[in-house]
Design an enzyme around this catalytic site. Structure first.
Site, PDB file in Angstrom:
ATOM      1  N   ASN A   8     -75.576  28.762  29.622  1.00  0.00           N
ATOM      2  CA  ASN A   8     -75.796  28.760  28.175  1.00  0.00           C
ATOM      3  C   ASN A   8     -74.671  29.580  27.538  1.00  0.00           C
ATOM      4  O   ASN A   8     -74.718  30.802  27.537  1.00  0.00           O
ATOM      5  CB  ASN A   8     -77.174  29.369  27.868  1.00  0.00           C
ATOM      6  CG  ASN A   8     -77.454  29.440  26.376  1.00  0.00           C
ATOM      7  OD1 ASN A   8     -76.716  28.871  25.570  1.00  0.00           O
ATOM      8  ND2 ASN A   8     -78.524  30.130  25.998  1.00  0.00           N
ATOM      9  N   TRP A   9     -73.687  28.869  27.032  1.00  0.00           N
ATOM     10  CA  TRP A   9     -72.505  29.561  26.489  1.00  0.00           C
ATOM     11  C   TRP A   9     -72.776  30.196  25.124  1.00  0.00           C
ATOM     12  O   TRP A   9     -71.943  30.941  24.621  1.00  0.00           O
ATOM     13  CB  TRP A   9     -71.329  28.579  26.357  1.00  0.00           C
ATOM     14  CG  TRP A   9     -70.688  28.186  27.648  1.00  0.00           C
ATOM     15  CD1 TRP A   9     -71.037  28.598  28.913  1.00  0.00           C
ATOM     16  CD2 TRP A   9     -69.560  27.309  27.810  1.00  0.00           C
ATOM     17  NE1 TRP A   9     -70.200  28.019  29.837  1.00  0.00           N
ATOM     18  CE2 TRP A   9     -69.283  27.218  29.191  1.00  0.00           C
ATOM     19  CE3 TRP A   9     -68.759  26.572  26.923  1.00  0.00           C
ATOM     20  CZ2 TRP A   9     -68.247  26.445  29.694  1.00  0.00           C
ATOM     21  CZ3 TRP A   9     -67.731  25.804  27.427  1.00  0.00           C
ATOM     22  CH2 TRP A   9     -67.472  25.746  28.800  1.00  0.00           C
ATOM     23  N   LYS A  10     -73.905  29.840  24.510  1.00  0.00           N
ATOM     24  CA  LYS A  10     -74.220  30.355  23.161  1.00  0.00           C
ATOM     25  C   LYS A  10     -73.040  30.078  22.216  1.00  0.00           C
ATOM     26  O   LYS A  10     -72.444  29.017  22.316  1.00  0.00           O
ATOM     27  CB  LYS A  10     -74.622  31.832  23.239  1.00  0.00           C
ATOM     28  CG  LYS A  10     -75.744  32.028  24.281  1.00  0.00           C
ATOM     29  CD  LYS A  10     -76.377  33.381  24.264  1.00  0.00           C
ATOM     30  CE  LYS A  10     -77.432  33.442  25.369  1.00  0.00           C
ATOM     31  NZ  LYS A  10     -78.152  34.710  25.410  1.00  0.00           N
ATOM     32  N   HIS A  95     -85.371  28.550  23.025  1.00  0.00           N
ATOM     33  CA  HIS A  95     -84.697  29.768  23.483  1.00  0.00           C
ATOM     34  C   HIS A  95     -85.142  30.943  22.610  1.00  0.00           C
ATOM     35  O   HIS A  95     -85.361  30.780  21.409  1.00  0.00           O
ATOM     36  CB  HIS A  95     -83.177  29.586  23.412  1.00  0.00           C
ATOM     37  CG  HIS A  95     -82.439  30.705  24.072  1.00  0.00           C
ATOM     38  ND1 HIS A  95     -82.192  31.896  23.419  1.00  0.00           N
ATOM     39  CD2 HIS A  95     -81.950  30.840  25.326  1.00  0.00           C
ATOM     40  CE1 HIS A  95     -81.563  32.712  24.264  1.00  0.00           C
ATOM     41  NE2 HIS A  95     -81.395  32.089  25.426  1.00  0.00           N
ATOM     42  N   GLU A 165     -87.903  33.072  30.822  1.00  0.00           N
ATOM     43  CA  GLU A 165     -86.966  34.125  30.423  1.00  0.00           C
ATOM     44  C   GLU A 165     -87.720  35.205  29.669  1.00  0.00           C
ATOM     45  O   GLU A 165     -87.955  35.076  28.459  1.00  0.00           O
ATOM     46  CB  GLU A 165     -85.910  33.553  29.461  1.00  0.00           C
ATOM     47  CG  GLU A 165     -85.019  32.503  30.045  1.00  0.00           C
ATOM     48  CD  GLU A 165     -83.685  32.444  29.303  1.00  0.00           C
ATOM     49  OE1 GLU A 165     -82.662  32.656  29.952  1.00  0.00           O
ATOM     50  OE2 GLU A 165     -83.673  32.212  28.078  1.00  0.00           O
ATOM     51  N   GLY A 171     -79.929  38.923  27.303  1.00  0.00           N
ATOM     52  CA  GLY A 171     -78.831  39.323  26.411  1.00  0.00           C
ATOM     53  C   GLY A 171     -78.373  40.752  26.586  1.00  0.00           C
ATOM     54  O   GLY A 171     -78.857  41.499  27.439  1.00  0.00           O
ATOM     55  N   SER A 213     -80.385  38.212  32.196  1.00  0.00           N
ATOM     56  CA  SER A 213     -79.508  39.123  32.940  1.00  0.00           C
ATOM     57  C   SER A 213     -79.233  38.667  34.374  1.00  0.00           C
ATOM     58  O   SER A 213     -79.122  39.491  35.276  1.00  0.00           O
ATOM     59  CB  SER A 213     -80.065  40.554  32.938  1.00  0.00           C
ATOM     60  OG  SER A 213     -80.137  41.052  31.607  1.00  0.00           O
ATOM     61  N   GLY A 234     -76.647  33.315  30.769  1.00  0.00           N
ATOM     62  CA  GLY A 234     -75.920  33.516  29.515  1.00  0.00           C
ATOM     63  C   GLY A 234     -74.580  34.165  29.784  1.00  0.00           C
ATOM     64  O   GLY A 234     -73.609  33.517  30.180  1.00  0.00           O
TER      65      GLY A 234
END
Ligand code: PGA
Length: 251
Positions: A8-10, A95, A165, A171, A213, A234
């Site tokens: 997930n590159w955001k 998400h 998650e 994050g 994480s 992430g």
């Protein structure tokens, strides 16, 4: 079953050139790994720049879709159908960062149904905000699953992936990853909830990923000890050298 390793590159990276570079490095690792399917979810604007060819080892996905079915005056939004006309085969829905931006249960339920109707595979994210000692948060998890999947026909469960998650583990500000043993406990809980709708066999076939994480050091323990169906990654997916090790951990 192939392990699903989702990047997930955001809202990263900054330029299409960097996106292509990261895509190519990730692709190299993905094509060498027979035990995994790697799913890259870049910012949607970059999907067309990647020269992606669908393969069984490497797929693309979008990070969200619009709650609206049809084309129209919805500034900034991308419909499920538009996503599926691009090379995207998967859609992340629910998400925690989208939930924090206002996606409530009803919206998530609509998005899940729209994505499935557009023939996208759905990666549904669930997870508690905090964990109380008495297990009360499991009710929150139960509610997230049942409301997101309300009215989804049973035959669509084969296009469903759940990503567990815990929000406190996701994050930069996270307090760290969950433990593989705790993950396994929650995976079994999730499959038990699903089994009430689709039966035990179909529920067991739904991959349950761990996210929050994940890094090149803990990936293997979630996949082996935690028996995760895969990982949703992430920050570490933006480091090609680290993400490569995460892909190889699926061996
Ligand atoms: P993280 O993000 O790996 O950076 O914790 C995971 C996610 O948001 O899916």
């Amino acid at each position: 079953m192939l392990k699903l390793i989702v990047a997930n590159w955001k809202m990263n990276p900054a330029t299409p050139r960097e996106a292509r570079e990261l895509y190519l490095k990730t692709k190299q690792a993905a094509l060498k790994q027979r035990s995994a399917r790697v799913i890259i979810c870049p910012p949607a604007i970059f999907i067309g720049c990647l020269n992606h060819k669908t393969s069984s080892r490497l797929s693309l996905g979008v990070q969200d879709i619009s709650v609206h079915r049809n084309t129209g005056a919805f500034t900034g939004a991308i419909s499920a159908a538009q996503a599926s006309y691009s090379e995207a085969e998967y859609a992340i829905i629910g998400h925690s960062e989208r939930r924090a931006a206002g996606d409530e249960e009803k919206i998530i339920n609509t998005k899940v149904k729209l994505a499935l109707a557009a023939k996208l595979n759905v990666i549904l994210c669930v997870g508690e905000k905090s964990r109380d000692g008495e297990g009360g948060y499991l009710q929150e998890l139960h509610e997230q699953l049942t409301s997101a999947l309300a009215g989804v026909p049973n035959n669509f469960y084969k296009k469903l992936v759940i990503a567990y998650e815990p929000v406190w583990a996701v994050g930069k500000g996270a307090s760290g990853a969950d433990t593989p043993a705790e993950f396994l406990h929650h995976k079994l809980f999730i499959q038990k909830v699903l089994s009430k709708t689709v039966g035990a066999a179909a529920a067991k076939a739904v991959p349950v990923l761990y996210g929050g994480s994940v890094d090149h050091k803990n990936a293997e323990s979630f996949l082996n000890e935690g028996q995760a169906g895969g990982l949703l990654v992430g920050r570490a997916s933006l480091r090609a050298d680290h993400f490569k090790q995460i892909i190889y951990a699926a061996r």
